[in-house]
Scaffold this motif. Structure first.
Motif, short mmCIF file in Angstrom:
data_model
loop_
_atom_site.label_atom_id
_atom_site.label_comp_id
_atom_site.label_asym_id
_atom_site.label_seq_id
_atom_site.Cartn_x
_atom_site.Cartn_y
_atom_site.Cartn_z
N UNK A 603 44.26 24.75 76.29
CA UNK A 603 45.30 24.82 75.19
C UNK A 603 46.88 23.86 75.40
N UNK A 604 46.78 23.06 75.50
CA UNK A 604 47.32 21.70 75.03
C UNK A 604 47.36 21.13 74.22
N UNK A 605 45.55 20.83 73.71
CA UNK A 605 44.99 19.58 73.06
C UNK A 605 43.84 20.23 72.57
N UNK A 612 46.96 26.62 69.55
CA UNK A 612 47.16 25.64 70.42
C UNK A 612 48.88 24.69 70.14
N UNK A 613 49.11 24.53 71.91
CA UNK A 613 50.43 23.68 71.13
C UNK A 613 50.07 22.26 70.41
N UNK A 614 49.44 21.41 70.64
CA UNK A 614 48.91 20.01 69.35
C UNK A 614 48.76 21.06 67.76
N UNK A 615 47.84 21.67 67.91
CA UNK A 615 47.78 22.53 66.44
C UNK A 615 49.48 22.96 66.15
N UNK A 616 50.06 23.60 66.32
CA UNK A 616 51.51 24.49 66.01
C UNK A 616 52.28 23.05 65.94
N UNK A 618 51.41 20.01 64.85
CA UNK A 618 50.76 19.16 63.66
C UNK A 618 51.26 20.13 62.07
N UNK A 619 51.28 21.40 62.38
CA UNK A 619 51.32 22.40 61.96
C UNK A 619 53.61 22.53 61.01
N UNK A 620 53.96 22.13 62.46
CA UNK A 620 54.96 21.67 62.50
C UNK A 620 55.53 20.03 61.42
N UNK A 621 54.86 19.66 61.97
CA UNK A 621 54.67 17.93 61.70
C UNK A 621 54.12 18.45 60.32
N UNK A 622 53.64 19.10 59.41
CA UNK A 622 52.70 18.92 57.98
C UNK A 622 54.38 19.68 57.16
N UNK A 623 54.73 20.86 57.76
CA UNK A 623 54.89 21.37 57.06
C UNK A 623 57.30 20.38 56.72
N UNK A 624 57.12 19.44 58.18
CA UNK A 624 58.92 18.54 58.09
C UNK A 624 57.94 18.03 56.73
N UNK A 625 56.83 17.22 57.02
CA UNK A 625 56.98 16.11 56.26
C UNK A 625 56.73 16.87 54.37
N UNK A 626 56.82 18.42 54.36
CA UNK A 626 57.38 18.61 52.97
C UNK A 626 58.51 18.50 52.69
N UNK A 638 61.48 12.14 67.14
CA UNK A 638 60.97 13.68 67.95
C UNK A 638 59.62 13.92 68.04
N UNK A 639 59.75 14.37 66.44
CA UNK A 639 58.47 15.00 66.02
C UNK A 639 57.24 14.31 65.85
N UNK A 640 57.25 13.46 65.48
CA UNK A 640 55.97 12.59 65.59
C UNK A 640 56.12 11.49 67.12
N UNK A 641 56.99 11.48 67.91
CA UNK A 641 56.27 11.70 68.99
C UNK A 641 56.07 12.96 69.70
N UNK A 642 55.84 14.12 69.70
CA UNK A 642 55.67 14.77 70.11
C UNK A 642 54.33 14.78 69.46
N UNK A 643 53.84 15.11 68.34
CA UNK A 643 52.41 15.19 68.31
C UNK A 643 51.87 13.39 69.23
N UNK A 644 52.36 12.54 68.87
CA UNK A 644 51.62 11.00 69.47
C UNK A 644 51.57 11.38 71.51
N UNK A 645 52.61 11.92 71.68
CA UNK A 645 52.28 12.36 73.25
C UNK A 645 50.75 13.67 73.65
N UNK A 646 51.31 14.11 72.54
CA UNK A 646 49.16 15.09 73.00
C UNK A 646 48.36 15.16 73.24
#
Length: 844
Positions: A603-605, A612-616, A618-626, A638-646
C-alpha cells in the motif's frame, strides 16, 4: 576591447598561506584552449584583475566550507523544484548550476549592452517594415523568399498596429566571443525568449552561497530590469491597473518552472490556452467569478500554436480567435505573433546593410558570418567551401528538417549523410545557410577542485520600458563539459552559471517595491483562474486521500504489535482493513488474506496501484506542479520530501516497526502541509478550494469508514478501529467512560459538529466556503453547489445516531460526490460552460 573597471585586487601575499597555495595552483594548472578567447586571461595572457579579486576571496574558503556553502545553497534547487525538461523526455531534471559565476567588468558590459540595445532596435525597425509598408522587399533590399519562406512570418499580422507602437517587448541575443576577442551574436531570440527566470534563480542561489563575496564584488542587481519589463508591459494596456497574463504551453514545457517563477515574481497570472476565451473582440480569463478581461499577454507559446482558428488547427495550446482580438485592439499580445521571423538564419547575412539603411549606423555587434543559399552567388560560395563550413536550416521548420535542426559540420558527416544533404541542397537551396565555423570562447569552471576552461554561450536580455530599451545587467549563461563545441543547449552535459556584472562602486539595492502613491490599498477575494481552482481542489483531495490511506496502513501495522487498544489482529476487522484498501485501488485483490505487513508495504510503495500512497503523493505533486506560482517554497519542499521518502523505502524489505515509522513520518509531513495551508495561506479563493477538496474527501472517507466499521454487527475491534481512523480516540474516552458503544461512536464520527473529523464538521465548513465564494449572477437564486449542500446539511443536522444505517451513509456519500461534480461544473469553467458574468459589459 573594453577597459576593465578599477578594482581593489587582493595581492597573493595578503592571503592566508592555504588560500595563496590554492590560488597559485588554480592559475598554474589552468590551460586555456589554443586560439580561443578566455574570460580569466586577457589577450596578453595576464589574469584579469576582477577575476583575481574573485578567485582570491574564493580561495579563502576552506575546501570543506566551500562545499558545504554551495551544497546548502543548491539544496534550494531541489527543495523548491527548480527543474527543466529536455524535449521528448517525460521526467524533469534538477537545474544544473555551476558554483562559479561568469564575471564581466562594467566597461565590458557597457559594450555588450550597447550592441544588444542597437540590435533590438534594428529588429523592431525590421518588424515595423515587414508587417507594415514592406518597403525593404519592394525596393529590393531584401529578397522576398528570405522573409516569406519562414513559417514564423504570420501574414495575418500585416497591417496590424502593435500595442504601444512596438512589436517587440522582450528580446534576447545568444553571444560568444569571436576569435578577435569581440562579442559576436550567435542567435537572435525574438519569438518568446526563455531563461530570464532561471537567471533569477541562479542569482538567488549564488548570492546565498557567497553573500559577502557577492556584495564585495559590487554585482549589479537584476530587479530594476524586471521592474522595467513589468512597467513596459503595463504601458501597452488601454486601462490603468491592467490584468497581465503569462501564456504558457503548460507543465510539459521544457521551461515550465521558469515561466511559473517569472509569473510569481512579476505578479502576473500564469495561464494556459484553455484558461482564455475570446468574446466580442476581447480576451477574457476563465475565473471562478466568471470571465475577467485579460489586457496584456506575455506569450511563451510559439506563434504558430496561439490560434487554432487561423494558424495551426491541431494546436491545443492556443486560444481560438486570438488573432482577431489582436487585430481589433482588444488585447496586447507580446511579443506580437510573427516576431519569430527574425530568428531565421536566412536574414543574418542581410543585417549589416539593413542596419545602415534603417538606423543610419554600422552594426555594433556582428553576427557569425552567414550565407543564405537562396541566392546563387552565396550558394556557390557555400558549395566551394563545404568542408570548412557549418550548415544550418535557414528557417525554423519542423518535419523533414528535424535531422538538421541545429548547425552541423559538413566535415563531420558520414558519406551517406553528406550525400543526403547535397540532394536536399540541390532540391531546395533556400532552406539552408552556410556559416563560418566559430569555436566558443571559454570561462573558468570548478571541476574536482581544479579550475578548468569551459565553452559557454551568454544569453542577454533587452526589454522595452517606459524609459526606453533596457538591457539586463547579467543574463543566462550555459557552459559545456566538452572542450570543443559550436553550440550549447540544455542537454545532458550542459550547466548554467550566474552572470556577475561588477561595478567599480557599491550598487544601490533595488527591489520591485512600488511607492505608496502608486498603489491603492484594497482587500479582495481575488479572481482565481478556473484551472488554478480545479488544481487546488484536487490537490486537497489527493492529500486527504493519502492521509486516510496512511491511517489504514498504520492500523495494519499496529495490528501486529502489542497495544493497550484492541489489536485488530485477526478475523473480520483485519479483513475489513484489507478490503477497504482493495476498494480504494491501493492494494491488489490478490492481497486479501496475505500477511498484514506485506499488505502494508504494498500500500505504501506499489506505484502500479493507482490508490497506493506513493501514487497519490505523485498525483498531488503533479497537480501542484501545474500551479507552482501559487504554492510557497515550504509547501513544495515538504511535498517533494514526502515523495522522496516513499521512493527511497520502496526497494527495502522493511519490518513492521520500520513500516510504521515510515507511515508516522509521512503523516507528520502531511500534518505540516496542512499546517502551512491553514496558517500561511491567505484566506482568499485559492485556500478555500484547497480546503474544500480536503473537506469533501474527508467526508467521503468518513462515510466509507462508517459503513465498513459501524454496521449493526460491529465488534469492539471494529469501533475501536473507526475511532482510530477518525483520530477520535482521546475525545471519545474523555466523553464516554462506559466504553465503546455503537450509537456514541456513530454520533461522534458522523454527526458531532465539534469533531473536526466528523461528516457534520466537513459539511458546515463547506457551507462557510460556498457562502464566501462569488456568484455568477446577482439574481438571488441558489447555484447548484449551494442547493446540493443545503439539502445534505439539512439531512445531517436532523439525523440521529440511532437511525444511521448503511443506506443513509451511502446517501451521504453520494451527496458529497454530487457536490464535488457541482463545484466542478460551476467553478472550473471549461469549453462551452464559460459563461459571461452580469458585469461583463463593464469590462470586469
Amino acid at each position: 576591447m573594453a577597459t576593465d573597471a578599477p578594482i581593489a585586487v587582493r595581492r597573493r601575499e595578503d592571503l592566508k598561506p592555504a588560500a595563496a597555495d590554492r590560488l597559485s595552483s588554480w592559475l598554474r594548472n589552468y590551460k586555456p584552449l589554443p586560439g580561443v578567447p578566455d574570460e580569466l586571461f586577457d589577450r596578453t595572457g595576464r589574469p584579469r584583475d576582477y577575476w583575481l579579486s574573485f578567485l582570491g576571496e574564493f580561495a579563502e574558503y576552506p575546501q570543506a566550507e566551500f562545499e558545504n556553502r554551495f551544497s546548502l545553497a543548491t539544496r534550494h534547487i531541489r527543495d523548491t523544484g527548480v527543474t527543466y525538461r529536455i524535449y521528448g523526455e517525460e521526467n524533469e531534471r534538477s537545474w544544473p548550476l555551476s558554483p562559479m559565476p561568469l564575471i564581466l567588468s562594467q566597461g565590458e558590459w557597457a559594450q555588450i549592452a550597447e550592441g544588444v540595445e542597437q540590435r533590438a532596435n534594428l529588429i523592431e525597425a525590421l518588424l515595423q517594415d515587414f508587417y507594415g509598408e514592406g518597403a525593404l522587399v519592394a525596393e529590393g533590399a531584401l529578397p522576398a523568399a528570405a522573409l516569406t519562406g519562414s513559417a514564423d512570418f504570420v501574414r495575418a499580422m500585416r497591417g496590424v498596429k502593435p500595442p504601444g507602437g512596438r512589436f517587440l517587448q522582450l528580446y534576447a541575443a545568444d553571444l560568444g566571443r569571436g576569435p578577435d576577442g569581440r562579442w559576436w551574436v550567435l542567435d537572435d531570440r525574438t519569438q518568446a525568449p526563455s531563461g530570464a527566470g532561471y537567471a533569477l534563480e541562479s542569482r538567488l542561489v549564488l548570492s546565498r552561497a557567497y553573500p559577502n563575496l557577492y556584495n564585495a564584488m559590487n554585482v549589479q542587481r537584476l530587479a530594476p530590469f524586471f521592474d522595467g519589463l513589468r512597467k513596459g508591459l503595463a504601458a501597452t494596456a488601454e486601462r490603468d491597473d491592467p490584468r497581465i497574463c503569462l501564456l504558457t504551453p503548460g507543465p510539459f514545457s521544457e521551461t515550465y518552472f521558469e515561466q511559473a517563477h517569472l509569473a510569481r515574481y512579476l505578479g502576473f497570472l500564469l495561464v494556459e490556452g484553455d484558461d482564455l476565451v475570446v468574446r466580442d473582440g476581447r480576451v477574457y480569463v476563465r475565473t471562478i467569478a466568471g470571465l475577467k478581461r485579460a489586457d496584456v499577454i506575455l506569450r511563451r507559446v510559439d506563434a504558430d500554436f496561439i490560434d487554432p482558428l487561423e494558424l495551426n488547427s491541431a494546436s491545443h495550446l492556443g486560444v481560438p480567435g486570438l488573432l482577431e482580438a489582436i487585430r481589433s485592439g482588444g488585447v496586447a499580445v507580446l511579443n506580437i505573433p510573427g516576431s519569430g521571423v527574425l530568428e531565421s538564419k536566412a536574414l543574418l547575412g542581410f543585417l549589416p546593410k539593413l542596419c545602415r539603411r534603417l538606423l543610419g549606423e554600422e552594426l555594433k555587434m556582428p553576427n557569425v558570418a552567414t550565407w543564405w543559399c537562396g541566392q546563387p552567388v552565396e550558394r556557390a560560395l557555400v558549395e566551394r567551401n563545404l568542408d570548412n563550413m557549418a550548415i544550418a536550416p535557414a528557417f525554423n521548420v519542423p518535419g523533414t528538417l528535424a535531422a538538421m535542426a541545429k548547425p552541423r559540420l559538413v566535415a563531420s558527416m558520414s558519406a551517406a549523410e553528406k550525400a543526403e544533404f547535397l540532394a536536399r541542397l540541390n532540391d531546395r537551396p533556400g532552406d539552408y545557410v552556410g556559416q563560418e565555423v566559430v569555436r566558443l570562447s571559454t570561462t573558468p569552471v570548478l571541476r574536482d577542485g581544479r579550475l578548468e576552461p569551459a565553452p559557454f554561450v551568454l544569453r542577454v536580455y533587452a526589454a522595452m520600458t517606459p524609459d526606453g530599451m533596457k538591457v539586463m545587467p547579467g543574463g543566462f549563461c550555459r557552459t559545456s563539459d566538452h572542450p570543443d563545441v559550436r553550440a550549447i543547449s540544455m542537454g545532458e552535459d550542459a550547466r548554467t552559471n550566474d552572470v556577475w556584472v561588477i561595478s567599480d562602486r557599491p550598487v544601490e539595492r533595488v527591489t520591485l517595491m512600488a511607492s505608496t502613491e502608486d498603489v491603492k490599498v484594497r482587500r479582495i477575494l481575488g479572481h482565481l483562474p478556473s484551472r488554478a481552482a480545479d488544481n487546488l481542489f484536487w490537490l486537497g483531495r489527493y492529500i486527504e486521500r493519502a492521509e486516510a490511506t496512511l491511517r489504514l496502513v498504520r492500523s495494519l501495522c499496529t495490528s501486529l504489535m502489542d497495544s493497550e487498544s484492541a489489536t485488530h489482529s485477526a478475523g473480520e476487522t483485519l479483513a475489513i482493513l484489507q478490503t477497504l484498501l482493495i476498494e480504494w485501488g491501493a492494494l491488489d485483490e490478490k492481497a486479501l488474506g496475505r500477511r498484514a505487513i506485506d499488505a502494508g508495504r504494498d500500500t505504501l510503495h506499489d506505484d502500479k496501484a493507482y490508490g497506493s500512497v506513493v501514487s497519490l503523493v505523485r498525483s498531488a505533486r503533479r497537480t501542484a506542479a501545474s500551479m507552482r506560482e501559487r504554492l510557497s517554497a515550504d509547501f513544495w519542499t515538504l511535498l517533494i520530501n514526502l515523495e522522496a521518502s516513499l521512493v527511497e523505502g520502496a526497494h527495502e524489505l522493511l519490518s513492521e516497526a520500520e513500516v510504521l515509522q515510515q507511515v508516522e513520518n509521512a503523516l507528520q509531513i502531511l500534518a505540516a502541509l496542512s499546517g502551512l495551508a491553514q496558517e500561511n495561506m491567505n484566506r482568499v479563493a485559492g485556500w478555500r478550494f484547497l480546503d474544500m477538496g480536503r473537506r469533501i474527501e474527508r467526508g467521503v472517507n468518513t462515510c466509507r469508514f462508517t459503513r465498513a466499521l459501524a454496521h449493526e454487527e460491529a465488534t469492539i475491534d471494529d469501533l475501536d478501529l473507526l475511532l482510530d481512523l477518525a483520530d477520535s480516540q482521546i475525545t471519545y474516552r474523555a466523553r464516554y467512560l462506559i466504553g465503546l458503544a455503537l450509537a456514541p461512536v456513530r454520533d461522534m464520527v458522523v454527526l458531532d459538529p465539534f469533531n473536526t473529523r466528523s461528516l457534520a464538521f466537513q459539511v458546515e465548513t463547506l457551507k462557510q466556503h460556498l457562502d464566501i465564494l462569488p456568484a455568477l449572477q446577482d439574481d438571488g437564486m441558489l447555484e447548484e453547489p449551494d442547493r446540493v449542500l443545503l439539502n445534505l446539511a439539512a439531512q445531517v443536522e436532523t439525523e440521529t445516531a440511532a437511525r444511521i444505517n448503511t443506506d443513509k451513509m451511502i446517501a451521504f456519500e453520494l451527496a458529497l460526490m454530487r457536490l464535488s461534480d457541482a463545484i466542478g461544473e460551476r467553478f472550473f469553467l471549461r469549453g462551452a460552460n464559460a459563461v459571461p458574468t452580469a458585469k461583463l459589459a463593464g469590462l470586469a
